[in-house]
Motif scaffolding. Structure first.
Motif, PDB file in Angstrom:
ATOM      1  N   PRO A   8     -27.833  -1.222  69.757  1.00  0.00           N
ATOM      2  CA  PRO A   8     -27.782  -0.992  71.294  1.00  0.00           C
ATOM      3  C   PRO A   8     -27.209  -2.633  71.853  1.00  0.00           C
ATOM      4  N   THR A   9     -26.526  -2.516  72.930  1.00  0.00           N
ATOM      5  CA  THR A   9     -25.893  -3.631  73.668  1.00  0.00           C
ATOM      6  C   THR A   9     -25.929  -3.498  75.022  1.00  0.00           C
ATOM      7  N   GLU A  10     -26.179  -4.581  75.683  1.00  0.00           N
ATOM      8  CA  GLU A  10     -26.074  -4.412  77.096  1.00  0.00           C
ATOM      9  C   GLU A  10     -24.540  -4.532  77.684  1.00  0.00           C
ATOM     10  N   ARG A  11     -23.808  -5.506  76.717  1.00  0.00           N
ATOM     11  CA  ARG A  11     -22.530  -5.719  77.250  1.00  0.00           C
ATOM     12  C   ARG A  11     -21.616  -6.119  76.046  1.00  0.00           C
ATOM     13  N   LEU A  12     -20.730  -5.563  76.091  1.00  0.00           N
ATOM     14  CA  LEU A  12     -19.616  -5.656  74.889  1.00  0.00           C
ATOM     15  C   LEU A  12     -18.413  -6.248  75.520  1.00  0.00           C
ATOM     16  N   TYR A  13     -18.050  -7.606  74.842  1.00  0.00           N
ATOM     17  CA  TYR A  13     -16.819  -8.269  75.346  1.00  0.00           C
ATOM     18  C   TYR A  13     -15.630  -7.935  74.164  1.00  0.00           C
ATOM     19  N   VAL A  14     -14.450  -7.932  75.009  1.00  0.00           N
ATOM     20  CA  VAL A  14     -13.498  -7.680  74.301  1.00  0.00           C
ATOM     21  C   VAL A  14     -12.264  -8.589  75.063  1.00  0.00           C
ATOM     22  N   ALA A  15     -11.332  -9.028  74.153  1.00  0.00           N
ATOM     23  CA  ALA A  15     -10.094  -9.791  74.678  1.00  0.00           C
ATOM     24  C   ALA A  15      -8.895  -8.923  74.580  1.00  0.00           C
ATOM     25  N   PRO A  16      -8.704  -8.215  75.377  1.00  0.00           N
ATOM     26  CA  PRO A  16      -7.571  -7.056  75.383  1.00  0.00           C
ATOM     27  C   PRO A  16      -6.209  -7.660  74.806  1.00  0.00           C
ATOM     28  N   ARG A  17      -5.490  -7.469  73.940  1.00  0.00           N
ATOM     29  CA  ARG A  17      -4.160  -7.840  73.549  1.00  0.00           C
ATOM     30  C   ARG A  17      -3.123  -6.629  73.281  1.00  0.00           C
ATOM     31  N   PRO A  18      -1.967  -6.758  73.281  1.00  0.00           N
ATOM     32  CA  PRO A  18      -1.050  -5.884  73.202  1.00  0.00           C
ATOM     33  C   PRO A  18      -0.992  -5.436  71.580  1.00  0.00           C
ATOM     34  N   VAL A  19      -1.021  -6.470  70.509  1.00  0.00           N
ATOM     35  CA  VAL A  19      -0.932  -6.130  69.173  1.00  0.00           C
ATOM     36  C   VAL A  19      -1.794  -5.239  68.868  1.00  0.00           C
ATOM     37  N   PRO A  20      -3.316  -5.502  68.976  1.00  0.00           N
ATOM     38  CA  PRO A  20      -4.347  -4.473  68.547  1.00  0.00           C
ATOM     39  C   PRO A  20      -4.079  -3.159  69.504  1.00  0.00           C
ATOM     40  N   GLY A  21      -3.509  -3.334  70.593  1.00  0.00           N
ATOM     41  CA  GLY A  21      -3.587  -2.348  71.688  1.00  0.00           C
ATOM     42  C   GLY A  21      -4.832  -1.860  72.133  1.00  0.00           C
ATOM     43  N   HIS A  22      -5.826  -2.479  72.471  1.00  0.00           N
ATOM     44  CA  HIS A  22      -7.152  -1.978  72.859  1.00  0.00           C
ATOM     45  C   HIS A  22      -7.224  -0.986  73.869  1.00  0.00           C
ATOM     46  N   GLU A  23      -7.814  -0.012  73.573  1.00  0.00           N
ATOM     47  CA  GLU A  23      -8.096   1.125  74.528  1.00  0.00           C
ATOM     48  C   GLU A  23      -9.433   1.545  74.700  1.00  0.00           C
ATOM     49  N   ASP A  58     -11.301  10.997  78.569  1.00  0.00           N
ATOM     50  CA  ASP A  58     -10.515   9.981  79.375  1.00  0.00           C
ATOM     51  C   ASP A  58     -10.099   8.863  78.417  1.00  0.00           C
ATOM     52  N   ARG A  59      -8.808   8.371  78.541  1.00  0.00           N
ATOM     53  CA  ARG A  59      -8.556   7.089  77.901  1.00  0.00           C
ATOM     54  C   ARG A  59      -7.720   6.238  78.758  1.00  0.00           C
ATOM     55  N   TYR A  60      -8.286   4.919  78.542  1.00  0.00           N
ATOM     56  CA  TYR A  60      -7.841   3.846  79.403  1.00  0.00           C
ATOM     57  C   TYR A  60      -7.252   2.704  78.771  1.00  0.00           C
ATOM     58  N   ASP A  61      -5.927   2.109  79.089  1.00  0.00           N
ATOM     59  CA  ASP A  61      -5.641   1.077  78.522  1.00  0.00           C
ATOM     60  C   ASP A  61      -6.155  -0.316  78.824  1.00  0.00           C
ATOM     61  N   LEU A  62      -6.972  -1.009  77.983  1.00  0.00           N
ATOM     62  CA  LEU A  62      -7.513  -2.177  78.328  1.00  0.00           C
ATOM     63  C   LEU A  62      -6.445  -3.344  78.418  1.00  0.00           C
ATOM     64  N   VAL A  63      -5.395  -3.273  77.854  1.00  0.00           N
ATOM     65  CA  VAL A  63      -4.287  -4.220  77.936  1.00  0.00           C
ATOM     66  C   VAL A  63      -3.749  -4.253  79.343  1.00  0.00           C
ATOM     67  N   ALA A  64      -3.473  -3.074  79.748  1.00  0.00           N
ATOM     68  CA  ALA A  64      -2.947  -2.909  81.228  1.00  0.00           C
ATOM     69  C   ALA A  64      -4.105  -3.464  82.169  1.00  0.00           C
ATOM     70  N   LEU A  65      -5.329  -2.944  81.834  1.00  0.00           N
ATOM     71  CA  LEU A  65      -6.351  -3.223  83.056  1.00  0.00           C
ATOM     72  C   LEU A  65      -6.541  -4.748  82.937  1.00  0.00           C
ATOM     73  N   GLY A  66      -6.563  -5.382  81.834  1.00  0.00           N
ATOM     74  CA  GLY A  66      -7.010  -6.585  81.710  1.00  0.00           C
ATOM     75  C   GLY A  66      -5.903  -7.642  81.509  1.00  0.00           C
ATOM     76  N   ASP A  67      -4.584  -7.187  82.413  1.00  0.00           N
ATOM     77  CA  ASP A  67      -3.455  -8.022  82.349  1.00  0.00           C
ATOM     78  C   ASP A  67      -3.733  -9.360  82.329  1.00  0.00           C
ATOM     79  N   ASP A  68      -4.433  -9.663  83.589  1.00  0.00           N
ATOM     80  CA  ASP A  68      -4.592 -11.103  84.093  1.00  0.00           C
ATOM     81  C   ASP A  68      -5.649 -11.775  83.396  1.00  0.00           C
ATOM     82  N   VAL A  69      -6.413 -11.177  82.579  1.00  0.00           N
ATOM     83  CA  VAL A  69      -7.715 -11.874  82.074  1.00  0.00           C
ATOM     84  C   VAL A  69      -7.844 -12.351  80.861  1.00  0.00           C
ATOM     85  N   ASP A  70      -8.851 -13.238  80.489  1.00  0.00           N
ATOM     86  CA  ASP A  70      -8.788 -13.471  78.924  1.00  0.00           C
ATOM     87  C   ASP A  70      -9.793 -12.601  78.198  1.00  0.00           C
TER      88      ASP A  70
END
Length: 179
Positions: free
Chosen positions: A117-132, A138-150
């Motif tokens: 179990p985890t309360e929060r999952l942290y991800v650094a969305p990047r184009p090379v791994p293509g985090h989704e 339903d599928r969401y593109d984390l790279v596009a969502l987090g475009d301006d965030v680290d």
């Protein structure tokens, strides 16, 4: 003879009422379908995505392994106000992948069962791994969502009482792991 002052009696009654509220609120928050999976900027807390979910909804972090160039899926389920990792699916061994875990060969690749179990999952969305993020169907593109965030934080918001439960847990010394 033991005697309670009015002030002490008031404190005892307040503690009993708060404890009862916590138990009732926690039961409501656990059974309620009024929850969402949230993707937020990890630094500012700004919510980038909110998806309604129910207990047991599958939430998958999908990406391409940066070295092996093979797909990886970290599969979680909504478990009350947490995400519970239940399995990892991958196609080859490489850095960061479970080398010593019990691994099952399936038609889709390698699978290792997890119960974490985890309360929060942290991800650094990047184009090379293509985090989704896949929530249910339903599928969401984390790279596009987090475009301006680290990095982004992914967590379950338990609905109306979520903030109250968290505050009471903190006040009574509850575990706030991974926050």
């Amino acid at each position: 003879m033991f005697r309670l002052s009015r002030q002490r009696l008031a404190v005892v009654l307040l503690v009993v009422l708060v404890a009862g509220s916590v138990v009732g609120t926690t039961a409501y928050a656990t059974e309620s379908t009024d929850r969402t999976v949230v993707v937020a900027d990890a630094d500012s807390g700004e919510r980038l995505l909110e998806v309604p979910v129910e207990n047991g909804t599958e939430v998958t972090l999908s990406y391409t392994h940066s070295v092996e160039k093979t797909p990886v899926k970290d599969v979680y389920v909504v478990d009350g106000d947490r995400l519970r990792m239940v399995r990892m699916e991958f196609n080859s061994y490489g850095a960061g992948l479970p080398a010593r875990a019990d691994v099952e060969q399936t038609g889709d690749g390698l699978v290792t069962r997890v119960d974490k179990p985890t309360e929060r999952l942290y991800v650094a969305p990047r184009p090379v791994p293509g985090h989704e993020l896949v929530v249910g169907d339903d599928r969401y593109d984390l790279v596009a969502l987090g475009d301006d965030v680290d990095s982004v934080a992914i967590f379950v918001d338990g609905g109306l009482f979520d903030g109250i439960v968290t505050e009471v847990r903190t006040a009574v010394g509850g575990d706030e792991t991974n926050q």
